[in-house]
Design a protein around this motif. Structure first.
Motif, PDB file in Angstrom:
ATOM      1  N   MET A   1      50.704  31.495  45.806  1.00 44.63           N
ATOM      2  CA  MET A   1      49.446  31.275  45.089  1.00 44.63           C
ATOM      3  C   MET A   1      48.504  32.470  45.242  1.00 44.63           C
ATOM      4  SD  MET A   1      47.658  29.222  43.140  1.00 44.63           S
ATOM      5  CE  MET A   1      48.290  27.568  43.283  1.00 44.63           C
ATOM      6  N   LEU A   2      48.436  33.026  46.464  1.00 43.71           N
ATOM      7  CA  LEU A   2      47.559  34.168  46.722  1.00 43.71           C
ATOM      8  C   LEU A   2      47.984  35.385  45.909  1.00 43.71           C
ATOM      9  CD1 LEU A   2      45.161  35.231  48.349  1.00 43.71           C
ATOM     10  CD2 LEU A   2      46.774  35.889  50.150  1.00 43.71           C
ATOM     11  N   GLN A   3      49.290  35.615  45.835  1.00 45.28           N
ATOM     12  CA  GLN A   3      49.810  36.752  45.075  1.00 45.28           C
ATOM     13  C   GLN A   3      49.520  36.572  43.586  1.00 45.28           C
ATOM     14  OE1 GLN A   3      53.969  37.441  45.743  1.00 45.28           O
ATOM     15  NE2 GLN A   3      54.033  39.291  44.491  1.00 45.28           N
ATOM     16  N   THR A   4      49.701  35.363  43.083  1.00 49.22           N
ATOM     17  CA  THR A   4      49.411  35.079  41.673  1.00 49.22           C
ATOM     18  C   THR A   4      47.925  35.268  41.373  1.00 49.22           C
ATOM     19  OG1 THR A   4      51.233  33.486  41.563  1.00 49.22           O
ATOM     20  CG2 THR A   4      49.524  33.312  39.879  1.00 49.22           C
ATOM     21  N   THR A   5      47.072  34.822  42.287  1.00 53.96           N
ATOM     22  CA  THR A   5      45.630  34.951  42.096  1.00 53.96           C
ATOM     23  C   THR A   5      45.215  36.417  42.051  1.00 53.96           C
ATOM     24  OG1 THR A   5      45.256  32.844  43.225  1.00 53.96           O
ATOM     25  CG2 THR A   5      43.368  34.331  43.028  1.00 53.96           C
ATOM     26  N   ALA A   6      45.764  37.227  42.959  1.00 56.09           N
ATOM     27  CA  ALA A   6      45.445  38.659  42.980  1.00 56.09           C
ATOM     28  C   ALA A   6      45.889  39.323  41.679  1.00 56.09           C
ATOM     29  CB  ALA A   6      46.111  39.325  44.176  1.00 56.09           C
ATOM     30  N   ALA A   7      47.097  38.979  41.217  1.00 56.77           N
ATOM     31  CA  ALA A   7      47.593  39.547  39.959  1.00 56.77           C
ATOM     32  C   ALA A   7      46.733  39.095  38.783  1.00 56.77           C
ATOM     33  CB  ALA A   7      49.047  39.132  39.748  1.00 56.77           C
ATOM     34  N   LEU A   8      46.293  37.845  38.804  1.00 58.76           N
ATOM     35  CA  LEU A   8      45.442  37.310  37.744  1.00 58.76           C
ATOM     36  C   LEU A   8      44.108  38.057  37.687  1.00 58.76           C
ATOM     37  CD1 LEU A   8      44.720  35.208  35.582  1.00 58.76           C
ATOM     38  CD2 LEU A   8      44.083  33.641  37.435  1.00 58.76           C
ATOM     39  N   ILE A   9      43.498  38.297  38.838  1.00 60.24           N
ATOM     40  CA  ILE A   9      42.214  39.004  38.873  1.00 60.24           C
ATOM     41  C   ILE A   9      42.373  40.437  38.359  1.00 60.24           C
ATOM     42  CG2 ILE A   9      40.443  39.930  40.428  1.00 60.24           C
ATOM     43  CD1 ILE A   9      40.795  37.334  42.080  1.00 60.24           C
ATOM     44  N   LEU A  10      43.465  41.096  38.738  1.00 63.90           N
ATOM     45  CA  LEU A  10      43.723  42.451  38.226  1.00 63.90           C
ATOM     46  C   LEU A  10      43.905  42.437  36.710  1.00 63.90           C
ATOM     47  CD1 LEU A  10      46.138  43.906  40.931  1.00 63.90           C
ATOM     48  CD2 LEU A  10      43.797  44.650  40.425  1.00 63.90           C
ATOM     49  N   PHE A  11      44.589  41.429  36.204  1.00 59.89           N
ATOM     50  CA  PHE A  11      44.799  41.274  34.760  1.00 59.89           C
ATOM     51  C   PHE A  11      43.468  41.069  34.038  1.00 59.89           C
ATOM     52  CE2 PHE A  11      45.214  38.064  31.346  1.00 59.89           C
ATOM     53  CZ  PHE A  11      46.018  38.750  30.446  1.00 59.89           C
ATOM     54  N   LEU A  12      42.590  40.272  34.648  1.00 62.06           N
ATOM     55  CA  LEU A  12      41.331  39.905  33.996  1.00 62.06           C
ATOM     56  C   LEU A  12      40.243  40.968  34.124  1.00 62.06           C
ATOM     57  CD1 LEU A  12      41.065  36.162  35.087  1.00 62.06           C
ATOM     58  CD2 LEU A  12      41.654  37.035  32.813  1.00 62.06           C
ATOM     59  N   PHE A  13      40.360  41.843  35.123  1.00 66.98           N
ATOM     60  CA  PHE A  13      39.274  42.771  35.420  1.00 66.98           C
ATOM     61  C   PHE A  13      38.823  43.584  34.195  1.00 66.98           C
ATOM     62  CE2 PHE A  13      37.261  46.617  36.954  1.00 66.98           C
ATOM     63  CZ  PHE A  13      36.376  46.125  37.904  1.00 66.98           C
ATOM     64  N   PRO A  14      39.728  44.305  33.508  1.00 64.10           N
ATOM     65  CA  PRO A  14      39.248  45.091  32.359  1.00 64.10           C
ATOM     66  C   PRO A  14      38.727  44.226  31.224  1.00 64.10           C
ATOM     67  CG  PRO A  14      41.645  45.137  32.487  1.00 64.10           C
ATOM     68  CD  PRO A  14      41.157  44.469  33.734  1.00 64.10           C
ATOM     69  N   LEU A  15      39.270  43.021  31.068  1.00 60.03           N
ATOM     70  CA  LEU A  15      38.812  42.119  30.008  1.00 60.03           C
ATOM     71  C   LEU A  15      37.405  41.601  30.307  1.00 60.03           C
ATOM     72  CD1 LEU A  15      42.090  40.047  29.559  1.00 60.03           C
ATOM     73  CD2 LEU A  15      41.272  41.878  28.075  1.00 60.03           C
ATOM     74  N   ALA A  16      37.139  41.298  31.563  1.00 63.60           N
ATOM     75  CA  ALA A  16      35.867  40.690  31.928  1.00 63.60           C
ATOM     76  C   ALA A  16      34.727  41.694  31.991  1.00 63.60           C
ATOM     77  CB  ALA A  16      36.000  39.975  33.275  1.00 63.60           C
ATOM     78  N   TYR A  17      35.005  42.919  32.425  1.00 65.80           N
ATOM     79  CA  TYR A  17      33.929  43.867  32.689  1.00 65.80           C
ATOM     80  C   TYR A  17      33.701  44.872  31.567  1.00 65.80           C
ATOM     81  CZ  TYR A  17      33.636  41.951  37.351  1.00 65.80           C
ATOM     82  OH  TYR A  17      33.444  41.082  38.404  1.00 65.80           O
ATOM     83  N   SER A  18      34.603  44.956  30.594  1.00 61.53           N
ATOM     84  CA  SER A  18      34.390  45.867  29.474  1.00 61.53           C
ATOM     85  C   SER A  18      33.359  45.275  28.517  1.00 61.53           C
ATOM     86  CB  SER A  18      35.711  46.123  28.746  1.00 61.53           C
ATOM     87  OG  SER A  18      36.235  44.894  28.270  1.00 61.53           O
ATOM     88  N   PRO A  19      32.670  46.122  27.716  1.00 62.19           N
ATOM     89  CA  PRO A  19      31.647  45.604  26.795  1.00 62.19           C
ATOM     90  C   PRO A  19      32.271  44.669  25.759  1.00 62.19           C
ATOM     91  CG  PRO A  19      31.515  47.994  26.993  1.00 62.19           C
ATOM     92  CD  PRO A  19      32.780  47.570  27.670  1.00 62.19           C
ATOM     93  N   GLY A  20      31.764  43.492  25.662  1.00 63.80           N
ATOM     94  CA  GLY A  20      32.221  42.512  24.680  1.00 63.80           C
ATOM     95  C   GLY A  20      31.048  41.651  24.267  1.00 63.80           C
ATOM     96  N   PRO A  21      31.260  40.703  23.369  1.00 66.40           N
ATOM     97  CA  PRO A  21      30.150  39.872  22.881  1.00 66.40           C
ATOM     98  C   PRO A  21      29.378  39.186  23.998  1.00 66.40           C
ATOM     99  CG  PRO A  21      32.124  39.492  21.572  1.00 66.40           C
ATOM    100  CD  PRO A  21      32.533  40.377  22.709  1.00 66.40           C
ATOM    101  N   GLY A  22      30.101  38.599  24.962  1.00 67.88           N
ATOM    102  CA  GLY A  22      29.425  37.879  26.037  1.00 67.88           C
ATOM    103  C   GLY A  22      28.626  38.796  26.938  1.00 67.88           C
ATOM    104  N   ASN A  23      29.258  39.880  27.403  1.00 67.32           N
ATOM    105  CA  ASN A  23      28.571  40.811  28.289  1.00 67.32           C
ATOM    106  C   ASN A  23      27.328  41.396  27.634  1.00 67.32           C
ATOM    107  OD1 ASN A  23      30.306  40.558  30.477  1.00 67.32           O
ATOM    108  ND2 ASN A  23      31.676  42.137  29.751  1.00 67.32           N
ATOM    109  N   LEU A  24      27.467  41.846  26.394  1.00 70.21           N
ATOM    110  CA  LEU A  24      26.337  42.470  25.694  1.00 70.21           C
ATOM    111  C   LEU A  24      25.241  41.448  25.392  1.00 70.21           C
ATOM    112  CD1 LEU A  24      28.283  44.892  23.364  1.00 70.21           C
ATOM    113  CD2 LEU A  24      26.885  45.486  25.341  1.00 70.21           C
TER     114      LEU A  24
END
Length: 198
Positions: A1-24
């Motif tokens: 579970m820990l390994q999956t969670t770490a991989a999930l966060i790495l996958f989501l990082f560029p999607l979550a922090y890049s400029p998008g409708p929600g962030n802007l």
């Protein structure tokens, strides 16, 4: 579970922090009204995120597959909604009294997520990558992925809102505030067009 969670966060990082409708959206609101004013909309957005993500994890995405016209309606509605938010910012100094712009509400935050079909695509892609083939419909992994996704987004949006709130301090004069409104209004309008065309 820990390994999956770490991989999930790495996958989501560029999607979550890049400029998008929600962030802007949250950066613009914080720049206009201050960080604290974004809290209700942030709560609405992320409650909606958790509910929609869980629904997709439990198979709601198959309903969208069977009704592609619903996706098109959501795409258009979401684009028009963001365009309307941009228009409100651009007219911020023209409107007075009861019509003057107000901080985004809990409902506005929820609507921004619900009317963004690209979020549905990202969520479906996330489950296809991180939910084991024999796990769909199993509550624990779906709810865990849903919660990690929601908290990661919440952190990203908070960072963007804090950045927007810091920007506001540089534009305390009425002329500076007007410039900031125009800047974020134009950016949000560009996001709306991108949502519609992509």
């Amino acid at each position: 579970m820990l390994q999956t969670t770490a991989a999930l966060i790495l996958f989501l990082f560029p999607l979550a922090y890049s400029p998008g409708p929600g962030n802007l959206f949250f950066a613009a609101n914080a720049a206009r009204f201050g960080f604290a004013a974004t809290v209700p909309a942030n709560a609405g957005y992320h409650l909606a995120t958790w509910v929609v993500t869980a629904a997709i994890g439990f198979g709601f995405v198959t309903a969208l597959d069977r009704a592609p016209q619903l996706f098109a309606v959501l795409k258009t509605a979401g684009s028009l909604y963001v365009l309307w938010l941009a228009w409100k910012l651009l007219r911020a100094e023209v409107l007075k009294g009861a019509q003057a712009p107000q901080p985004a509400s809990f409902a506005s935050g929820a609507a921004l997520l619900v009317l963004n079909p690209k979020a549905y695509v990202i969520i479906a892609l996330m489950f296809s990558q991180f939910l084991e083939p024999d796990a769909p419909g199993t509550a624990a992994p779906v709810l865990w992925i849903t919660t990690v996704f929601t908290l990661n987004n919440l952190l990203a949006f908070t960072v963007w809102a804090l950045a927007g709130g810091s920007l506001a301090k540089l534009f305390r004069t009425s002329g500076g505030a007007r410039s900031l409104n125009v800047l974020f209004g134009v950016i949000l309008a560009g996001v709306a067009v991108w949502m519609l065309l992509s």
